[in-house]
Design a protein around this motif. Structure first.
Motif: not given
Length: 213
Positions: A124-128
């Motif tokens: 999720v952090a990577a997507i953001r």
């Protein structure tokens, strides 16, 4: 007024993983899965239609039924979406830490490369981050790239060595690559010289051991 959620396309051929990713990501605030796809063609079609902020793309994507003769991969999806939906940021998901695959993905326009053992929080952090244009690369894979010996081979020489793994004769390689036999011999000779090998088979082993193939 709150910002609209980040729209996400999930391109993954295994339905169990695809549905699990959709359920996982839909549970996070600020994220919205706006499409899913199971083949290269479907991913490009859906991505072009919904134009998501981020496309989460499996590295090994199969072609649609009837297209089995054409090699396909998530890299094709990335390249096509960069043309059809330039604002979409692509994040590759792979089962393996492959320097060659990372280089191909980045060359096609991907903004990130993660492996499937990444935790949900890290994903999720990577997507953001990718949505903002920041590159995200698996730490261990990035370390392998950083510590790797620079490849002395040209893209053509690398391609010839890859084909040399599958074909016995120069004529077969030339026919597959649509080159003359003389050109193929020249590429092989240069690759052998640059790797310090005695023959093409040793050149292949040396190149593979350095992640050049």
């Amino acid at each position: 007024m709150s910002e609209p959620p980040l729209s996400i396309l999930i391109a993954e051929d295994q339905s169990l993983i695809r549905n699990a990713l959709k359920e996982l990501l839909s549970g996070y605030p600020g994220l919205e899965v706006v499409g899913t796809a199971g083949t290269v063609e479907e991913a490009v079609s859906v991505g072009s239609a919904v134009r998501p902020h981020v496309a989460l793309v499996d590295l090994q994507m199969p072609p649609a039924p009837g297209w089995e003769e054409r090699p396909s991969s998530g890299v094709e999806v990335v390249a096509a979406l960069r043309r059809r939906s330039p604002a979409t940021r692509c994040l590759i998901l792979s089962a393996f830490r492959e320097p060659r695959a990372l280089r191909a993905a980045l060359a096609a326009g991907a903004c990130g490369y993660l492996v499937k053992d990444t935790s949900p929080t890290e994903l999720v952090a990577a997507i953001r981050l990718v949505a903002t244009g920041e590159p995200v690369i698996d730490d261990r894979l990035a370390a392998r790239i950083a510590l790797a010996t620079p490849c002395p081979l040209t893209p053509q020489e690398v391609a010839v060595l890859r084909h040399a793994r599958d074909f016995l004769t120069v004529a077969d390689i030339a026919r597959t690559m649509r080159l003359s036999t003389g050109t193929v011999r020249n590429y092989l000779t240069r690759a052998i010289r640059k790797t310090g090998a005695r023959n093409r088979h040793e050149a292949m082993r040396i190149a593979a051991s350095h992640d050049w193939l």
